[in-house]
Design a protein around this motif. Structure first.
Motif, short mmCIF file in Angstrom:
data_model
loop_
_atom_site.label_atom_id
_atom_site.label_comp_id
_atom_site.label_asym_id
_atom_site.label_seq_id
_atom_site.Cartn_x
_atom_site.Cartn_y
_atom_site.Cartn_z
N ALA A 1 24.08 15.85 42.57
CA ALA A 1 23.06 15.10 41.83
C ALA A 1 21.65 15.37 42.35
O ALA A 1 20.76 15.73 41.57
CB ALA A 1 23.39 13.61 41.86
N TRP B 1 24.32 5.41 35.41
CA TRP B 1 23.06 5.27 36.12
C TRP B 1 22.27 4.06 35.67
O TRP B 1 21.43 3.54 36.41
CB TRP B 1 22.21 6.53 35.95
N SER C 1 20.64 8.70 39.26
CA SER C 1 21.96 9.03 39.79
C SER C 1 21.88 9.62 41.19
O SER C 1 22.73 9.34 42.05
CB SER C 1 22.67 10.01 38.85
N MET D 1 28.49 5.87 41.73
CA MET D 1 28.44 6.83 40.63
C MET D 1 29.80 7.03 39.98
O MET D 1 29.89 7.39 38.81
CB MET D 1 27.90 8.17 41.13
N ARG E 1 21.69 6.93 43.92
CA ARG E 1 22.78 5.96 44.03
C ARG E 1 23.83 6.46 45.01
O ARG E 1 24.04 7.67 45.16
CB ARG E 1 23.42 5.72 42.66
#
Length: 302
Positions: free
Chosen positions: A271, A70, A57, A65, A60
């Motif tokens: 994240a 994920w 995650s 997201m 990305r």
């Protein structure tokens, strides 16, 4: 006259008769092989799924997201990027909080280990008035919840100028980590053979040299286990840091919570910040896992 054929037959030796094994022992032998190891590996992999998912995650783009999970990376690997980590390094709140976390965790761990080892040795092998009563008092502190001391110690730190500082957070963690440290190390040091210590004293070793040259090497596994426990507790703590720190001294746990409160959609910072906050304790644990297991097993055997 009695012949050799008339003699009674001798019974077979008892040691040649195999005792009948219980059902439990037979089942334990069958399940202790590769099947159990395979099961433990599967459980370990499932345990690491959240960490692996958080890693993907964090790699990305934020827009991806918000629309998919994920696991979408496996069908679209081209979306992996380090853009979120670049933004993280540009976020001064997160980077400063990482430094603050290290400034809190390392001293709090070292102080607990050093003071706990010295006190554990004193309670185990030194004679002084009221030793057993003092040790019972230390053990009694294990049942005192942290929440009970938050307000009184906050008032005390406010009067002496430590409230909101890194030193105040370190002292609080040290104070509440010492009872367990003293209890653990005292019980471990007490199992050291007395003859070994007496031999060192006959060779002219004083208490400090005896502690440094004999007790500390023998207590290495227990000390390593204590250090890992204390490091993980302090690094992952949020309650104490939330109460005793301010914007300049807050660790990573409080900084991430602040990001959620102020910027609910700031996932591109949350994240990677959460993954870094998680992966550092994991790295410390795996780096010292051999000493940790040795300390746990030694305590179990003793």
């Amino acid at each position: 006259m009695t012949t050799q054929t008339d003699r009674p037959t001798e019974a077979a030796p008892a040691e040649n008769v195999k005792p009948e094994r219980s059902l439990g022992s037979r089942l334990a032998e069958r399940v202790s092989g590769g099947l159990v190891q395979f099961f433990l590996v599967v459980v370990g992999l499932f345990w690491l799924v959240p960490t692996f998912g958080l890693l993907l995650s964090s790699l990305r783009p934020p827009k991806e997201m918000t629309v998919s999970g994920w696991w979408d990376v496996f069908s679209k690997p081209s979306q992996l990027t380090f853009e979120s980590y670049d933004k993280l390094l540009q976020n001064s709140d997160i980077t400063n909080s990482l430094v603050n976390t290290a400034l809190i965790t390392v001293p709090a761990t070292l102080l607990v280990v050093v003071i706990g080892a010295l006190a554990g040795y004193a309670f185990a092998w030194m004679e002084f008035p009221g030793r057993d009563w003092w040790f019972l008092g230390v053990v009694g502190l294990l049942v005192v919840p942290v929440q009970v001391a938050l307000i009184p110690i906050a008032e005390l730190f406010g009067k002496i100028g430590l409230f909101g500082s890194i030193l105040g957070v370190v002292l609080f963690h040290t104070g509440f980590g010492l009872p367990f440290a003293v209890f653990l190390l005292r019980n471990f040091f007490a199992e050291i053979p007395k003859e070994l210590l007496e031999a060192a004293r006959l060779d002219g070793a004083g208490e400090l040299r005896l502690f440094a040259r004999v007790v500390m090497p023998l207590g290495g596994p227990a000390i390593a286990s204590l250090g890992i426990f204390q490091f993980l507790w302090v690094w992952n703590d949020m309650l104490i840091a939330l109460v005793f720190s301010n914007a300049d001294s807050q660790p990573i746990t409080v900084a991430l919570q602040t990001q959620v409160r102020q910027f609910g959609n700031n996932i591109d910072v949350l994240a990677p910040g959460a993954f870094i906050s998680m992966v550092i304790p994991l790295a410390v644990f795996f780096a010292f896992q051999r000493q940790f297991v040795s300390g746990v097993m030694a305590g179990a055997v003793k």
